[in-house]
Design an enzyme around this catalytic site. Structure first.
Site, mmCIF file in Angstrom:
data_model
loop_
_atom_site.group_PDB
_atom_site.id
_atom_site.type_symbol
_atom_site.label_atom_id
_atom_site.label_comp_id
_atom_site.label_asym_id
_atom_site.label_seq_id
_atom_site.Cartn_x
_atom_site.Cartn_y
_atom_site.Cartn_z
ATOM 1 N N HIS A 261 -39.478 8.154 -51.131
ATOM 2 C CA HIS A 261 -38.163 7.806 -51.667
ATOM 3 C C HIS A 261 -37.113 8.780 -51.131
ATOM 4 O O HIS A 261 -36.067 8.377 -50.626
ATOM 5 C CB HIS A 261 -38.195 7.841 -53.187
ATOM 6 C CG HIS A 261 -36.864 7.640 -53.829
ATOM 7 N ND1 HIS A 261 -36.206 6.430 -53.813
ATOM 8 C CD2 HIS A 261 -36.051 8.504 -54.486
ATOM 9 C CE1 HIS A 261 -35.051 6.553 -54.438
ATOM 10 N NE2 HIS A 261 -34.931 7.793 -54.857
ATOM 11 N N ARG B 186 -40.481 0.266 -48.139
ATOM 12 C CA ARG B 186 -40.152 1.652 -47.848
ATOM 13 C C ARG B 186 -41.416 2.348 -47.359
ATOM 14 O O ARG B 186 -42.287 2.726 -48.147
ATOM 15 C CB ARG B 186 -39.626 2.330 -49.112
ATOM 16 C CG ARG B 186 -38.997 3.691 -48.906
ATOM 17 C CD ARG B 186 -38.825 4.408 -50.219
ATOM 18 N NE ARG B 186 -40.104 4.947 -50.688
ATOM 19 C CZ ARG B 186 -40.482 5.009 -51.958
ATOM 20 N NH1 ARG B 186 -39.710 4.519 -52.911
ATOM 21 N NH2 ARG B 186 -41.646 5.537 -52.293
ATOM 22 N N TYR C 183 -48.530 7.514 -56.198
ATOM 23 C CA TYR C 183 -48.384 6.254 -56.930
ATOM 24 C C TYR C 183 -48.655 5.003 -56.102
ATOM 25 O O TYR C 183 -48.559 3.892 -56.636
ATOM 26 C CB TYR C 183 -46.977 6.159 -57.548
ATOM 27 C CG TYR C 183 -45.828 6.358 -56.576
ATOM 28 C CD1 TYR C 183 -45.375 5.313 -55.778
ATOM 29 C CD2 TYR C 183 -45.186 7.594 -56.472
ATOM 30 C CE1 TYR C 183 -44.320 5.491 -54.891
ATOM 31 C CE2 TYR C 183 -44.127 7.782 -55.589
ATOM 32 C CZ TYR C 183 -43.705 6.724 -54.804
ATOM 33 O OH TYR C 183 -42.657 6.898 -53.927
#
Length: 405
Positions: A302, A298, A311
């Site tokens: 998100h 990805r 993160y």
């Protein structure tokens, strides 16, 4: 341009399915220190054993088991796959921009996952049924759903903008993992009806940890349901990496349920097309379910409410950008003389036209009813909901008092 499955219609039978492809196992024993070492090693293994037909450099490689499923693909069909990915990415970028401009409430980008979605989507037949999550914009494109119809829900003006039975493409599912059960039940019904259609359910690596997915594996295996579970492992379940969800590669979970699993290069559109054709053919032939793990990444957030820089690092993203699914097919088309500059120029113009059409369609949609979220919470109303509605009304009125909107 569509690339149809070449699988012939055959009577349903119950022969045992062939085993999945190979993949390394991750150990589960040892001290806490050993466990940490194992996870660290797994994280560094960025090139696991997986089905690949097209390298990141755009070189075609042979695969004894899956070459047959794309052996007859023509240059025109290859250009069609490339066009699908480019236009899907352009639509996705426009939707992301529209959310940033306040036209959509939220958007879940598929950036980086175009090959997994277009390859698998083009492997389906019109009579197959698709159960998506909320990110399968490329699969929706393959199923003939107008891209603008995907945006009403994210603007808050409808609960899904298309007829699921019109394209055999179910409405987007927000609840994580529940569509796997819906797909399994639908597949069991197909089998009882005696049809040779198949069902495919999409979900992410995060959803693979949901109980609904585990239950769907159990039911589909026991009832030999004609369903393909297509897991797009994009490495991150929001902010949690895959290594914190599983100690073995995801596709190996199928072994415990009694059906095959296979890991495919999710950035290789040819491999995704071939493996999904194989899995759907198994389902149509009465050989039961298959788990396909499309190993991808990805590249964006998100959703537009997420900040991936909190993160994960740029180094990881840059490494995966070098494996970009569109770039590798572009290289292959050029090296094989299957596409010229005229083709790419025309596609660029078509891409810009699509972006303009999407912008205009969204801005022509009505504004959402801000107070609709308080409706249908309770059948007969509720004092707390009434209080919250009044507070929200006062909040909205404060903007009008200040001359805002």
């Amino acid at each position: 341009m569509t690339v149809e499955s070449s699988a012939a219609r055959k009577p349903r039978r119950t022969a045992a399915g062939k085993a999945g492809t190979t993949g390394g196992k991750t150990g589960t024993t040892g001290t806490k220190r050993t466990t940490r070492t194992t996870r660290s090693t797994a994280k560094k293994s960025t090139d696991p054993d997986l089905v690949q037909l097209l390298t990141p450099e755009g070189k075609r490689v042979e695969h004894a088991e899956y070459d047959a499923y794309v052996a007859g693909i023509t240059p025109e069909e290859l250009r069609g796959l490339y066009r699908d990915m480019v236009l899907t990415r352009r639509f996705d970028a426009e939707a992301t921009a529209l959310q940033r401009q306040g036209e959509l409430g939220l958007w879940a980008s598929l950036l980086g996952q175009e090959a997994a979605q277009i390859g698998s989507g083009r492997a389906t037949r019109p009579d197959d049924y698709v159960f998506p999550t909320y990110r399968e914009h490329g699969v929706a494109w393959c199923r003939g759903v107008d891209p603008t119809n995907l945006l009403g829900m994210f603007r808050g003006v409808n609960n899904g903008g298309w007829d699921p039975n019109g394209n055999n493409f179910h409405l987007y599912t927000i609840v994580i993992g529940s569509q796997a059960l819906h797909a399994t039940g639908y597949a069991m019904g197909i089998a009882k009806d005696g049809a040779d259609s198949a069902v495919i359910a999409y979900f992410g690596d995060g959803a693979s940890s949901q109980g609904d997915v585990a239950e769907s594996f159990t039911f589909s295996a026991v009832y030999n349901a004609p369903v393909v579970f297509f897991c797009q492992n994009n490495q991150w379940a929001i902010s949690e990496p895959t290594e914190k969800q599983t100690r073995v590669p995801l596709y190996q979970r199928a072994q415990g349920y009694g059906f095959p699993g296979v890991r495919v290069d999710g950035n290789d559109v040819l491999a995704c097309l071939a493996v999904t054709k194989w899995a759907l053919e198994r389902a149509r032939n009465g050989e039961g379910p298959t788990l396909v793990e499309a190993y991808t990444y990805r590249m964006g957030a998100h959703t537009t409410s997420d900040d991936p820089t909190r993160y994960r690092g740029d180094e990881e993203r840059l490494a995966w950008e070098a494996k970009d699914p569109i770039l590798r097919l572009h290289r292959y088309l050029e090296a094989s003389n299957h596409a010229d500059e005229g083709f790419f120029a025309e596609l660029e113009a078509e891409s810009e036209a699509l972006g303009k059409r999407v912008r205009e369609a969204v801005r022509a949609m009505p504004d959402p009813d801000r107070f609709a979220l308080f409706e249908n919470v309770y059948a007969d109303g509720h004092a707390l909901v009434d209080e919250e509605r009044a507070q929200f009304a006062a909040y909205q009125a404060s903007f009008a008092d200040e001359g805002g909107h």
